[in-house]
Design a protein around this motif. Structure first.
Motif, PDB file in Angstrom:
ATOM      1  N   GLY A  63      -4.542   0.050   4.458  1.00 51.93           N
ATOM      2  CA  GLY A  63      -5.021  -1.019   4.976  1.00 51.93           C
ATOM      3  C   GLY A  63      -5.359  -2.149   4.001  1.00 51.93           C
ATOM      4  N   VAL A  64      -5.077  -1.811   2.833  1.00 54.58           N
ATOM      5  CA  VAL A  64      -5.252  -2.963   1.782  1.00 54.58           C
ATOM      6  C   VAL A  64      -3.710  -3.322   1.367  1.00 54.58           C
ATOM      7  CG1 VAL A  64      -7.466  -2.336   1.027  1.00 54.58           C
ATOM      8  CG2 VAL A  64      -5.558  -1.604  -0.297  1.00 54.58           C
ATOM      9  N   ALA A  65      -2.754  -2.525   1.522  1.00 52.22           N
ATOM     10  CA  ALA A  65      -1.414  -2.770   1.106  1.00 52.22           C
ATOM     11  C   ALA A  65      -0.649  -2.293   2.201  1.00 52.22           C
ATOM     12  CB  ALA A  65      -1.107  -1.911  -0.197  1.00 52.22           C
ATOM     13  N   PRO A  66      -0.368  -3.038   3.081  1.00 51.48           N
ATOM     14  CA  PRO A  66       0.789  -2.764   4.210  1.00 51.48           C
ATOM     15  C   PRO A  66       1.985  -2.193   3.877  1.00 51.48           C
ATOM     16  CG  PRO A  66      -0.320  -4.814   4.406  1.00 51.48           C
ATOM     17  CD  PRO A  66      -0.617  -4.593   3.077  1.00 51.48           C
ATOM     18  N   GLY A  67       2.249  -0.981   4.454  1.00 53.73           N
ATOM     19  CA  GLY A  67       3.746  -0.347   4.145  1.00 53.73           C
ATOM     20  C   GLY A  67       3.292   0.929   3.205  1.00 53.73           C
ATOM     21  N   THR A  69       1.910   4.543   2.192  1.00 58.08           N
ATOM     22  CA  THR A  69       1.785   5.763   3.244  1.00 58.08           C
ATOM     23  C   THR A  69       0.412   6.407   2.568  1.00 58.08           C
ATOM     24  OG1 THR A  69       4.224   6.083   2.887  1.00 58.08           O
ATOM     25  CG2 THR A  69       2.725   8.115   3.413  1.00 58.08           C
ATOM     26  N   PRO A  70      -0.210   6.702   3.571  1.00 56.64           N
ATOM     27  CA  PRO A  70      -1.627   7.320   3.586  1.00 56.64           C
ATOM     28  C   PRO A  70      -1.360   8.659   2.536  1.00 56.64           C
ATOM     29  CG  PRO A  70      -1.382   6.563   5.678  1.00 56.64           C
ATOM     30  CD  PRO A  70      -0.177   6.690   5.293  1.00 56.64           C
ATOM     31  N   GLY A  71      -2.334   8.939   1.845  1.00 57.04           N
ATOM     32  CA  GLY A  71      -2.390  10.148   0.796  1.00 57.04           C
ATOM     33  C   GLY A  71      -2.223   9.695  -0.565  1.00 57.04           C
ATOM     34  N   ALA A  72      -1.479  10.012  -1.442  1.00 56.56           N
ATOM     35  CA  ALA A  72      -1.322   9.641  -2.775  1.00 56.56           C
ATOM     36  C   ALA A  72      -0.937   8.278  -3.083  1.00 56.56           C
ATOM     37  CB  ALA A  72      -0.424  10.633  -3.638  1.00 56.56           C
ATOM     38  N   GLU A  73      -0.147   7.995  -2.370  1.00 57.03           N
ATOM     39  CA  GLU A  73       0.488   6.544  -2.584  1.00 57.03           C
ATOM     40  C   GLU A  73      -0.639   5.574  -2.134  1.00 57.03           C
ATOM     41  OE1 GLU A  73       4.200   3.404  -1.151  1.00 57.03           O
ATOM     42  OE2 GLU A  73       4.107   5.329  -0.424  1.00 57.03           O
ATOM     43  N   GLY A  74      -1.318   5.938  -1.230  1.00 57.37           N
ATOM     44  CA  GLY A  74      -2.521   5.116  -0.634  1.00 57.37           C
ATOM     45  C   GLY A  74      -3.609   4.967  -1.421  1.00 57.37           C
ATOM     46  N   ARG A  75      -4.043   6.161  -2.215  1.00 61.44           N
ATOM     47  CA  ARG A  75      -4.948   6.200  -3.289  1.00 61.44           C
ATOM     48  C   ARG A  75      -4.715   5.216  -4.473  1.00 61.44           C
ATOM     49  NH1 ARG A  75      -5.109  11.706  -1.502  1.00 61.44           N
ATOM     50  NH2 ARG A  75      -3.628  12.328  -3.202  1.00 61.44           N
ATOM     51  N   ALA A  76      -3.325   5.404  -4.757  1.00 64.47           N
ATOM     52  CA  ALA A  76      -2.784   4.437  -5.947  1.00 64.47           C
ATOM     53  C   ALA A  76      -3.419   2.968  -5.592  1.00 64.47           C
ATOM     54  CB  ALA A  76      -1.305   4.870  -6.405  1.00 64.47           C
ATOM     55  N   ALA A  77      -2.889   2.770  -4.597  1.00 62.07           N
ATOM     56  CA  ALA A  77      -2.825   1.245  -3.705  1.00 62.07           C
ATOM     57  C   ALA A  77      -4.372   0.691  -3.866  1.00 62.07           C
ATOM     58  CB  ALA A  77      -2.348   1.058  -2.503  1.00 62.07           C
ATOM     59  N   TYR A  78      -5.323   1.830  -3.312  1.00 61.03           N
ATOM     60  CA  TYR A  78      -6.452   1.385  -3.203  1.00 61.03           C
ATOM     61  C   TYR A  78      -7.453   1.258  -4.574  1.00 61.03           C
ATOM     62  CZ  TYR A  78     -11.061   1.013  -0.894  1.00 61.03           C
ATOM     63  OH  TYR A  78     -12.347   0.353  -0.603  1.00 61.03           O
ATOM     64  N   LEU A  79      -6.954   2.209  -5.551  1.00 59.98           N
ATOM     65  CA  LEU A  79      -7.520   2.053  -6.980  1.00 59.98           C
ATOM     66  C   LEU A  79      -7.220   0.852  -7.326  1.00 59.98           C
ATOM     67  CD1 LEU A  79      -8.729   3.252  -9.405  1.00 59.98           C
ATOM     68  CD2 LEU A  79      -6.393   4.165  -9.930  1.00 59.98           C
ATOM     69  N   ALA A  80      -6.088   0.090  -7.286  1.00 64.99           N
ATOM     70  CA  ALA A  80      -5.846  -1.071  -7.663  1.00 64.99           C
ATOM     71  C   ALA A  80      -6.611  -2.145  -7.157  1.00 64.99           C
ATOM     72  CB  ALA A  80      -4.303  -1.357  -7.644  1.00 64.99           C
ATOM     73  N   TYR A  81      -6.823  -2.016  -5.710  1.00 62.93           N
ATOM     74  CA  TYR A  81      -7.627  -2.941  -5.095  1.00 62.93           C
ATOM     75  C   TYR A  81      -9.008  -2.929  -5.582  1.00 62.93           C
ATOM     76  CZ  TYR A  81      -9.484  -5.646  -1.074  1.00 62.93           C
ATOM     77  OH  TYR A  81     -10.133  -6.566  -0.464  1.00 62.93           O
ATOM     78  N   ILE A  82      -9.867  -1.511  -5.609  1.00 58.66           N
ATOM     79  CA  ILE A  82     -11.087  -1.426  -5.783  1.00 58.66           C
ATOM     80  C   ILE A  82     -11.703  -1.452  -7.275  1.00 58.66           C
ATOM     81  CG2 ILE A  82     -11.372   0.901  -6.223  1.00 58.66           C
ATOM     82  CD1 ILE A  82     -13.597   1.011  -4.276  1.00 58.66           C
ATOM     83  N   ALA A  83     -10.623  -1.346  -8.292  1.00 58.43           N
ATOM     84  CA  ALA A  83     -11.087  -1.403  -9.679  1.00 58.43           C
ATOM     85  C   ALA A  83     -11.617  -2.622 -10.120  1.00 58.43           C
ATOM     86  CB  ALA A  83      -9.723  -1.126 -10.467  1.00 58.43           C
ATOM     87  N   PRO A  84     -11.233  -3.855  -9.827  1.00 55.38           N
ATOM     88  CA  PRO A  84     -12.049  -5.163 -10.219  1.00 55.38           C
ATOM     89  C   PRO A  84     -13.329  -5.166  -9.283  1.00 55.38           C
ATOM     90  CG  PRO A  84      -9.675  -5.667  -9.624  1.00 55.38           C
ATOM     91  CD  PRO A  84      -9.838  -4.072  -9.207  1.00 55.38           C
ATOM     92  N   THR A  85     -13.423  -4.638  -8.394  1.00 51.83           N
ATOM     93  CA  THR A  85     -14.817  -4.585  -7.522  1.00 51.83           C
ATOM     94  C   THR A  85     -15.711  -4.090  -8.456  1.00 51.83           C
ATOM     95  OG1 THR A  85     -13.861  -4.805  -5.414  1.00 51.83           O
ATOM     96  CG2 THR A  85     -16.147  -4.081  -5.461  1.00 51.83           C
ATOM     97  N   MET A  86     -15.313  -2.655  -8.882  1.00 55.31           N
ATOM     98  CA  MET A  86     -16.142  -1.695  -9.736  1.00 55.31           C
ATOM     99  C   MET A  86     -16.571  -2.561 -11.066  1.00 55.31           C
ATOM    100  SD  MET A  86     -16.992   0.989  -8.162  1.00 55.31           S
ATOM    101  CE  MET A  86     -16.912  -0.152  -6.788  1.00 55.31           C
ATOM    102  N   LEU A  87     -15.799  -3.184 -11.699  1.00 58.34           N
ATOM    103  CA  LEU A  87     -16.301  -4.034 -12.751  1.00 58.34           C
ATOM    104  C   LEU A  87     -17.150  -5.148 -12.583  1.00 58.34           C
ATOM    105  CD1 LEU A  87     -12.692  -4.324 -14.603  1.00 58.34           C
ATOM    106  CD2 LEU A  87     -14.188  -2.856 -14.582  1.00 58.34           C
ATOM    107  N   VAL A  88     -16.812  -5.735 -11.504  1.00 51.32           N
ATOM    108  CA  VAL A  88     -18.191  -6.561 -11.141  1.00 51.32           C
ATOM    109  C   VAL A  88     -19.452  -6.036 -10.722  1.00 51.32           C
ATOM    110  CG1 VAL A  88     -18.758  -8.242  -9.182  1.00 51.32           C
ATOM    111  CG2 VAL A  88     -16.166  -8.437 -10.229  1.00 51.32           C
ATOM    112  N   LEU A  89     -19.329  -4.867  -9.992  1.00 52.81           N
ATOM    113  CA  LEU A  89     -20.499  -3.973  -9.598  1.00 52.81           C
ATOM    114  C   LEU A  89     -21.282  -3.741 -10.899  1.00 52.81           C
ATOM    115  CD1 LEU A  89     -19.626  -2.017  -6.516  1.00 52.81           C
ATOM    116  CD2 LEU A  89     -21.465  -3.915  -6.647  1.00 52.81           C
ATOM    117  N   THR A  90     -20.642  -3.121 -11.931  1.00 56.10           N
ATOM    118  CA  THR A  90     -20.844  -2.823 -13.087  1.00 56.10           C
ATOM    119  C   THR A  90     -21.916  -3.914 -13.747  1.00 56.10           C
ATOM    120  OG1 THR A  90     -19.397  -1.477 -13.676  1.00 56.10           O
ATOM    121  CG2 THR A  90     -20.540  -1.818 -15.637  1.00 56.10           C
TER     122      THR A  90
END
Length: 278
Positions: A63-67, A69-90
């Motif tokens: 959902g955050v990176a169109p194109g 594939t759900p699974g390992a590739e999706g987890r890598a894409a979501y990690l890149a998306y959510i990591a900055p959020t975690m720094l702010v939440l910290t």
């Protein structure tokens, strides 16, 4: 007989820099004495990072990176998306801890005792703010290290890292002043722990976990106009090496930080000067 003049008592003069340093040291020692508050700074963002990446990331990544594939590739894409959020939440989590700390000092009469001492009046609150900014930055380093171990690879250059540091320090100072005021306003440490929860919820109602474009119109309007969306997007853009980062968004992020900081500082100083009423 000639009367001997009695010398006037010497009143110790407050030393702002030394007093703030002492209060920062006191705050850091408290982090050792109350490890539960300290662990919350790191454990909370780490648990959320692992949960969202390894449980939801495979599906959310598409959902955050169109194109992608759900699974390992999706987890890598979501990690890149959510990591900055975690720094702010910290950094936000440090604000909740400082609210509890301020409430404990106020309820225990420690701040009232400090008012009777020859110390700089501003050092009591400033020491707490600076101390928790340092703790928050230390927690950010640990969360960043965990994200790197999980496979996160930011494209930030030296200037981008400096910009991110300025953003997180500014956010930490601003939120800590606001949360100190919340702690002084609370009637107990329990109440103080609940009041800053709204700050932890705002990133969920912004672009912290999903793009605002996927939200219904009413929720999207709120997400686009609340403080944490430009702050998170600025952090995300800096960690991406400036890709997609707009100048207007950076200006808006620091403008929100300035407004929060000034309002929090004014409120905290007013409450500190006012005698606490039980």
């Amino acid at each position: 007989m000639t009367a001997v003049a009695t010398p006037a008592p010497v009143t110790a003069r407050p030393r702002p820099v030394a007093d703030v340093t002492t209060m920062v040291r006191r705050n850091l020692l408290r982090a050792v004495r109350y490890p539960g508050l300290t662990m919350f700074l790191v454990a909370g963002p780490l648990v959320m990072l692992v949960l969202f990446v390894y449980v939801f990331g495979g599906a959310f990544g598409a959902g955050v990176a169109p194109g992608v594939t759900p699974g390992a590739e999706g987890r890598a894409a979501y990690l890149a998306y959510i990591a900055p959020t975690m720094l702010v939440l910290t950094i936000v989590g440090a604000g909740q801890s400082i609210a509890i700390s301020a409430a404990m000092d106020a309820a225990g009469g420690i701040m009232a005792r400090f008012k009777t001492m020859a110390i700089s009046p501003g050092s009591v609150l400033s020491g707490q703010v600076i101390g928790y900014v340092l703790q928050g930055l230390a927690a950010v380093v640990l969360v960043t290290g965990a994200a790197l171990l999980m496979g996160y690879r930011p494209d930030a250059g030296p200037l981008d890292w400096l910009g991110l540091l300025a953003l997180l320090v500014g956010l930490g100072v601003a939120l800590n002043w606001l949360c100190v005021a919340m702690g002084l306003h609370a009637k107990s440490a329990e109440t103080a722990s609940n009041t800053p929860m709204i700050l932890l919820l705002l990133p969920f109602l912004g672009s912290g976990f999903v793009p605002v474009e996927t939200m219904p119109s009413g929720v999207r309007w709120f997400a686009e106009h609340q403080p944490f969306t430009p702050i998170i997007e600025t952090a995300r853009g800096l960690l991406a090496g400036g890709v997609g980062l707009e100048t207007s968004e950076v200006v808006l992020a620091f403008a929100w930080i300035a407004v929060i900081g000034v309002a929090g500082y004014a409120w905290a100083r007013t409450l500190y000067r006012r005698e606490r009423r039980l």
